[in-house]
Design a protein around this motif. Sequence first.
Motif, mmCIF file in Angstrom:
data_model
loop_
_atom_site.group_PDB
_atom_site.id
_atom_site.type_symbol
_atom_site.label_atom_id
_atom_site.label_comp_id
_atom_site.label_asym_id
_atom_site.label_seq_id
_atom_site.Cartn_x
_atom_site.Cartn_y
_atom_site.Cartn_z
ATOM 1 N N ALA A 19 -16.396 82.922 -4.910
ATOM 2 C CA ALA A 19 -16.779 83.424 -6.232
ATOM 3 C C ALA A 19 -16.347 82.452 -7.323
ATOM 4 C CB ALA A 19 -16.175 84.804 -6.470
ATOM 5 N N LEU A 20 -15.136 81.920 -7.226
ATOM 6 C CA LEU A 20 -14.647 80.965 -8.215
ATOM 7 C C LEU A 20 -15.475 79.682 -8.181
ATOM 8 C CD1 LEU A 20 -12.580 80.083 -10.329
ATOM 9 C CD2 LEU A 20 -11.124 79.299 -8.457
ATOM 10 N N GLY A 21 -15.721 79.143 -6.995
ATOM 11 C CA GLY A 21 -16.518 77.927 -6.866
ATOM 12 C C GLY A 21 -17.933 78.113 -7.376
ATOM 13 N N THR A 22 -18.499 79.276 -7.103
ATOM 14 C CA THR A 22 -19.858 79.560 -7.552
ATOM 15 C C THR A 22 -19.907 79.683 -9.068
ATOM 16 O OG1 THR A 22 -20.435 80.581 -5.450
ATOM 17 C CG2 THR A 22 -21.766 81.197 -7.334
ATOM 18 N N ALA A 23 -18.887 80.289 -9.659
ATOM 19 C CA ALA A 23 -18.835 80.401 -11.122
ATOM 20 C C ALA A 23 -18.766 79.009 -11.755
ATOM 21 C CB ALA A 23 -17.632 81.242 -11.543
ATOM 22 N N VAL A 24 -17.992 78.123 -11.159
ATOM 23 C CA VAL A 24 -17.905 76.751 -11.665
ATOM 24 C C VAL A 24 -19.254 76.049 -11.492
ATOM 25 C CG1 VAL A 24 -16.827 74.487 -11.281
ATOM 26 C CG2 VAL A 24 -15.418 76.559 -11.335
ATOM 27 N N PHE A 25 -19.886 76.255 -10.322
ATOM 28 C CA PHE A 25 -21.178 75.627 -10.059
ATOM 29 C C PHE A 25 -22.243 76.083 -11.052
ATOM 30 C CE2 PHE A 25 -25.431 75.816 -8.344
ATOM 31 C CZ PHE A 25 -25.642 74.491 -8.006
ATOM 32 N N ALA A 26 -22.148 77.310 -11.556
ATOM 33 C CA ALA A 26 -23.163 77.870 -12.461
ATOM 34 C C ALA A 26 -23.373 76.996 -13.699
ATOM 35 C CB ALA A 26 -22.790 79.287 -12.867
ATOM 36 N N VAL A 38 -27.179 82.530 -7.354
ATOM 37 C CA VAL A 38 -25.822 81.980 -7.407
ATOM 38 C C VAL A 38 -24.828 83.000 -6.854
ATOM 39 C CG1 VAL A 38 -23.999 81.251 -8.988
ATOM 40 C CG2 VAL A 38 -26.275 80.317 -9.238
ATOM 41 N N VAL A 39 -24.969 84.254 -7.257
ATOM 42 C CA VAL A 39 -24.077 85.313 -6.763
ATOM 43 C C VAL A 39 -24.246 85.476 -5.253
ATOM 44 C CG1 VAL A 39 -23.642 87.805 -6.841
ATOM 45 C CG2 VAL A 39 -23.894 86.511 -8.972
ATOM 46 N N ARG A 40 -25.474 85.401 -4.771
ATOM 47 C CA ARG A 40 -25.759 85.557 -3.341
ATOM 48 C C ARG A 40 -25.021 84.495 -2.521
ATOM 49 N NH1 ARG A 40 -28.297 88.775 -0.451
ATOM 50 N NH2 ARG A 40 -29.179 89.852 -2.214
ATOM 51 N N PHE A 41 -24.892 83.284 -3.050
ATOM 52 C CA PHE A 41 -24.156 82.244 -2.330
ATOM 53 C C PHE A 41 -22.702 82.653 -2.124
ATOM 54 C CE2 PHE A 41 -27.609 79.361 -2.406
ATOM 55 C CZ PHE A 41 -27.301 78.387 -1.477
ATOM 56 N N ALA A 42 -22.102 83.251 -3.131
ATOM 57 C CA ALA A 42 -20.709 83.675 -2.998
ATOM 58 C C ALA A 42 -20.585 84.844 -2.025
ATOM 59 C CB ALA A 42 -20.142 84.055 -4.362
ATOM 60 N N LEU A 43 -21.463 85.836 -2.145
ATOM 61 C CA LEU A 43 -21.336 87.048 -1.347
ATOM 62 C C LEU A 43 -21.877 86.909 0.075
ATOM 63 C CD1 LEU A 43 -22.324 89.690 -4.056
ATOM 64 C CD2 LEU A 43 -20.029 88.927 -3.373
ATOM 65 N N GLU A 44 -23.060 86.366 0.217
ATOM 66 C CA GLU A 44 -23.692 86.256 1.534
ATOM 67 C C GLU A 44 -23.295 84.965 2.244
ATOM 68 O OE1 GLU A 44 -28.194 85.822 3.398
ATOM 69 O OE2 GLU A 44 -27.968 86.792 1.450
ATOM 70 N N GLY A 45 -23.278 83.876 1.510
ATOM 71 C CA GLY A 45 -22.983 82.578 2.114
ATOM 72 C C GLY A 45 -21.513 82.257 2.207
ATOM 73 N N VAL A 46 -20.687 82.967 1.427
ATOM 74 C CA VAL A 46 -19.247 82.715 1.338
ATOM 75 C C VAL A 46 -19.021 81.217 1.088
ATOM 76 C CG1 VAL A 46 -16.977 83.170 2.333
ATOM 77 C CG2 VAL A 46 -18.893 84.630 2.981
ATOM 78 N N ALA A 67 -23.240 74.156 -4.174
ATOM 79 C CA ALA A 67 -22.872 72.749 -4.345
ATOM 80 C C ALA A 67 -22.569 72.087 -3.001
ATOM 81 C CB ALA A 67 -21.654 72.641 -5.257
ATOM 82 N N PRO A 68 -23.019 70.844 -2.812
ATOM 83 C CA PRO A 68 -22.774 70.149 -1.541
ATOM 84 C C PRO A 68 -21.289 69.980 -1.208
ATOM 85 C CG PRO A 68 -24.431 68.982 -2.814
ATOM 86 C CD PRO A 68 -23.871 70.059 -3.703
ATOM 87 N N PHE A 69 -20.424 69.927 -2.213
ATOM 88 C CA PHE A 69 -19.003 69.720 -1.952
ATOM 89 C C PHE A 69 -18.279 71.000 -1.523
ATOM 90 C CE2 PHE A 69 -19.610 70.257 -6.517
ATOM 91 C CZ PHE A 69 -18.803 71.365 -6.768
ATOM 92 N N ALA A 70 -18.931 72.161 -1.629
ATOM 93 C CA ALA A 70 -18.341 73.433 -1.197
ATOM 94 C C ALA A 70 -19.460 74.324 -0.639
ATOM 95 C CB ALA A 70 -17.624 74.104 -2.359
#
Length: 179
Positions: free
Chosen positions: A15-22, A70-78, A82-85
């Motif tokens: 969730a934190l990484g995805t928020a930064v990626f946004a 973007v949210v789906r990446f955090a919840l479904e993809g964990v 971003a390629p680095f995470a």
Amino acid sequence: MTASGATARDKRLAALGTAVFAVAPATVAGLIPWLVTRWRVQQPVPGGLPAQCAGVLLIGAGAAVITNSVVRFALEGVGTPAPFAPPKHLVVGGFYRFVRNPMYVAIGAAVTGQGLVLGQPKVFGLAALGAVPVVAFVRFYEEPTLARKFGVDYDVYCKNVPRWVPRRPHGGRANPAAA
């Protein structure tokens, strides 16, 4: 481990990484068009009010799809887009059932919508120019990387879900990769 079996720490980090990626899609869909136009409306707007209404719809739909994806990446993809995470799990739910690249399509829609709202043709050029590195990135980095990481699941997904033009999910299933 499934996405639902991810640890609380994994989910928090995702969730934190995805928020930064946004910041990336917000920059491409918002800051760059602003730098080009300063969001000044050309008078009269080519196409008038109907064009502007269509633009508002494209901007709203684009923003909703970007947010959901973007949210789906955090919840479904964990993980993050971003390629680095990268995600730990293949993301195939939500808008990913309709098109393999909903964020890129949505960013293009939001930028195009701004061109319609502002009556600024140069924004359409910006959208077209922006598509070139995106298509190259998807074809030459993203797809081969996902194919290596997710193997047969990704191959099945690609056979059932188009890259750019959204369509009805294959067989109505939420997860074509599970077929």
